[in-house]
Design a protein around this motif. Structure first.
Motif, short mmCIF file in Angstrom:
data_model
loop_
_atom_site.label_atom_id
_atom_site.label_comp_id
_atom_site.label_asym_id
_atom_site.label_seq_id
_atom_site.Cartn_x
_atom_site.Cartn_y
_atom_site.Cartn_z
N ASP A 273 0.85 -1.20 0.00
CA ASP A 273 0.00 0.00 0.00
C ASP A 273 0.88 1.25 0.00
N PRO A 274 0.65 2.18 -0.90
CA PRO A 274 1.50 3.36 -0.99
C PRO A 274 1.46 4.25 0.25
N VAL A 275 0.44 4.11 1.10
CA VAL A 275 0.38 4.95 2.30
C VAL A 275 1.58 4.70 3.20
N ARG A 276 2.19 3.52 3.09
CA ARG A 276 3.35 3.20 3.93
C ARG A 276 4.53 4.13 3.68
N LYS A 277 4.58 4.74 2.51
CA LYS A 277 5.72 5.58 2.16
C LYS A 277 5.41 7.07 2.26
N VAL A 278 4.24 7.42 2.79
CA VAL A 278 3.87 8.83 2.89
C VAL A 278 4.70 9.49 3.98
N PRO A 279 5.41 10.57 3.68
CA PRO A 279 6.18 11.27 4.71
C PRO A 279 5.27 12.05 5.65
N ASN A 280 5.84 12.45 6.76
CA ASN A 280 5.12 13.26 7.76
C ASN A 280 3.93 12.52 8.38
N MET A 281 4.00 11.18 8.37
CA MET A 281 2.96 10.38 9.02
C MET A 281 3.61 9.41 9.99
#
Length: 340
Positions: A273-281
């Motif tokens: 899932d691309p959310v795993r690579k979202v910065p500032n999270m």
């Protein structure tokens, strides 16, 4: 009392200590579901059942089979839309959940994640492992204090109140948005009631602690996020359905806000899932409330209310379904390996 016991998706070992399980079985006539056909099992045992410990569907047809039923305990801990609540209210059957057991663990995790967002504890830890850490002031350019800051809490039920108690030593101004609670009541709790837009725009830390209802699903959308101050922090601690996850991750990725979440639209989250690579999270895999203490407290509170009911007294350890609100509840159930 005669108890029909079917705790799935919880397990007996999760919710009862050995001592309390022994008390449960010795104090009541307990008939336990052992994996057989549920329809036949319920048809056979409901006529004699006084207490049901189960999250299985209880529509009008099944309720009609249970003339002696006095209470339903949902140890999965959500008020699910699989019960004919109106019939339960008509007959005076208590529908109960010990969901409050998760309030303190979730509140502690929320506080910890807020401190990490504010001081980038998680980020500098990761940087340290790769030799990219920033020392002293250089590593604190985006940091700020929770102490003395402004805090908004969306939802002032069990979770919100538990968090508020933990915030007391930090001396924060605390605003609350909860349309199910009158402003006067909120003021008596020591918080400032405000509208949703005001809360989103006026606070550095925003905690989403509300249960999901027909009224608030998706309330944290692009418009609401756009009201937040640059660099402000949003912590999603109750249910993912409260937020438009696409908008949430987009704003985090842009660096405009900082986000922490313990919940996701799909759980477990796919590995790619691309959310795993979202910065500032800051991520937590829905583990805020999942403590052995909290699960064992489920059994404790069920036993307390069973004792009260057996003595002709109203239950107080678990939350009772209310006619005016239960039909609006939309929390996703804990998944079961053997749905019926």
């Amino acid at each position: 009392m005669r108890v029909l016991y079917d705790p799935e998706p919880r397990s007996t070992d999760e919710i009862f200590s050995p001592e309390e399980l022994a008390t449960f079985r010795s104090s009541h006539h307990v008939t336990e579901w052992q994996g057989e056909d549920r329809t036949a099992f319920y048809a056979r045992h409901l006529p004699e059942t006084e207490i049901l410990v189960s999250q299985q569907p209880m529509g009008a047809d099944r309720l009609a089979l249970a003339p002696r039923l006095r209470a339903i305990f949902n140890v999965e801990t959500n008020f699910l839309p699989n019960i004919d609540y109106e019939e339960c209210f008509r007959r005076g059957i208590h529908v109960l959940t010990p969901a409050a057991v998760f309030a303190a663990p979730v509140a502690e995790m929320a506080l910890g994640m807020a401190l990490s967002l504010a001081r980038n504890i998680h980020g500098e830890h990761a940087a340290f492992l790769t030799g990219e850490e920033k020392w002293l002031f250089e590593g604190n350019r985006q940091s700020e204090l929770l102490a003395g800051s402004t805090v908004g809490i969306i939802g002032f039920g069990d979770l919100g109140r538990a968090l508020y108690r933990l915030l007391a030593p930090f001396g924060c101004r605390v605003q609350v948005f909860d349309p199910w609670q009158p402003n006067g009541h909120l003021r008596r709790q020591g918080v400032e009631p405000v509208g949703f837009d005001a809360l989103m725009s006026q606070n550095r830390f925003i905690f989403v602690m509300a249960t999901i209802t027909t009224d608030n699903a998706g309330m944290i959308d692009a418009r609401a996020l756009g009201l937040m101050q640059p660099g402000a922090m949003l912590l999603l601690m109750s249910r993912a359905a409260a937020a438009d996850f696409g908008a949430l991750t987009a704003d985090a990725a842009s660096g405009r806000i900082r986000v922490a979440t313990d919940v996701f639209p799909v759980e477990p989250l796919p590995k790619d899932d691309p959310v795993r690579k979202v910065p500032n999270m800051l991520f937590s895999p829905h583990r805020a409330g999942a403590l052995t203490w909290a699960l064992r407290e489920i059994g404790t509170r069920v036993l307390e209310d069973l004792d009260l009911i057996s003595r002709g007294l109203p239950p107080i350890a678990c939350r009772r379904a209310e006619r005016e609100t239960v039909a609006r509840m939309r929390s996703m159930p804990v998944s079961s390996p053997n749905p019926s």
